[in-house]
Scaffold this motif. Structure first.
Motif, PDB file in Angstrom:
ATOM      1  N   LEU A 142       0.823  -1.209   0.000  1.00 54.61           N
ATOM      2  CA  LEU A 142       0.000   0.000   0.000  1.00 54.61           C
ATOM      3  C   LEU A 142       0.859   1.263   0.000  1.00 54.61           C
TER       4      LEU A 142
ATOM      5  N   ALA B 190       2.503   2.047  -3.297  1.00 54.31           N
ATOM      6  CA  ALA B 190       1.570   2.539  -4.316  1.00 54.31           C
ATOM      7  C   ALA B 190       1.492   4.058  -4.340  1.00 54.31           C
TER       8      ALA B 190
ATOM      9  N   GLY C  48      -0.300   6.313  -2.728  1.00 54.20           N
ATOM     10  CA  GLY C  48      -1.609   6.947  -2.709  1.00 54.20           C
ATOM     11  C   GLY C  48      -2.575   6.391  -3.731  1.00 54.20           C
ATOM     12  N   ALA C  49      -2.076   5.582  -4.667  1.00 51.04           N
ATOM     13  CA  ALA C  49      -2.954   4.957  -5.663  1.00 51.04           C
ATOM     14  C   ALA C  49      -3.747   3.829  -5.011  1.00 51.04           C
ATOM     15  N   VAL C  50      -4.887   3.518  -5.598  1.00 52.66           N
ATOM     16  CA  VAL C  50      -5.726   2.439  -5.086  1.00 52.66           C
ATOM     17  C   VAL C  50      -5.107   1.091  -5.469  1.00 52.66           C
TER      18      VAL C  50
ATOM     19  N   TYR D 109      -8.032  -0.562  -1.759  1.00 49.97           N
ATOM     20  CA  TYR D 109      -7.576   0.191  -0.591  1.00 49.97           C
ATOM     21  C   TYR D 109      -6.460   1.144  -0.996  1.00 49.97           C
ATOM     22  N   ARG D 110      -6.309   2.216  -0.207  1.00 46.46           N
ATOM     23  CA  ARG D 110      -5.192   3.139  -0.410  1.00 46.46           C
ATOM     24  C   ARG D 110      -4.825   3.819   0.884  1.00 46.46           C
TER      25      ARG D 110
END
Length: 217
Positions: free
Chosen positions: A161, A164, A166-168, A215-216
């Motif tokens: 997570l 990523a 901040g990306a989903v 999720y993010r």
């Protein structure tokens, strides 16, 4: 990080896999080159730990296949020979790293992690986001100055997570990166792990559920 261990010595293969899993990596294991090619064709691996002398399909040919397909997968080749000419040959075939047997497990872990970083977009060695600091090398998580103790899968999910940015990240992607191929794709293990992770990270919540997407942070 998703890792494939390819080693025909089954006891060694399982020992390596068990150790890497303790480092919060998702690990699949096969014992010959033909099975390795089949797994690589269907799974997205960050790193392949590849014994050179394999039955059915030689390790050199497995490595060449990874290179010829242009995959982002990195290959660390293992061999019982410590001869320099063998190392040079392995690297010329396309291996990203080379480790002679016997080897120190701590060194293998460090090399696998280094290759894993090269298989993805370059990021700082310590990830920081939303007041959380995650150090993959030391397996440490700190939130707002408070150490957080996480189980290996919780750590793996949090790392995915945070990488990523901040990306989903979908539940399927988390399952792909944090669990091995034996996990039931219809299981609720991702939801349960995220729920436990939220509780351990404390308030205010930082893991956001995006309905229908994932999720993010």
């Amino acid at each position: 990080m998703r890792v494939l261990v390819v080693e025909d010595e089954q006891l060694l293969a399982e020992a390596v896999a068990t150790g890497l899993r303790r480092e919060a990596m998702a690990v699949d294991v096969v014992y010959d080159g033909e099975a390795a090619l089949q797994r690589i064709a269907v799974n997205d691996y960050d790193v392949v730990v590849l014994d050179r002398d394999l039955p059915l399909v030689h390790g050199d040919d497995v490595c060449r296949s990874v290179v010829d397909q242009g995959l982002a997968t990195r290959v660390i080749m293992l061999t019982a020979s410590g001869d320099i000419s063998d190392r040079v040959e392995g690297l010329e075939i396309g291996a990203d790293d080379y480790l002679p047997k016997p080897f120190a497990f701590s060194e293998l872990v460090a090399r696998v992690r280094a290759l894993g970083r090269r298989a993805t977009v370059p990021l700082p060695p310590v990830l920081e986001r939303a007041g959380i600091s995650l150090d993959p090398g030391r397996r440490e998580v700190i939130r707002d100055g408070r150490p957080v103790q996480l189980a290996p899968k919780e750590f793996a999910v949090l790392e995915v997570l945070m990488r990523a940015g901040g990306a989903v990240v979908s539940a399927e992607q988390l399952l792909e990166k944090a669990w091995d191929e034996h996990t039931d794709p219809f299981t609720n293990v991702v939801r349960v792990t995220v729920m436990t992770l939220r509780r351990k990270l404390g308030d205010p919540p930082v893991i956001v559920t995006v309905p229908g997407s994932g999720y993010r942070i």
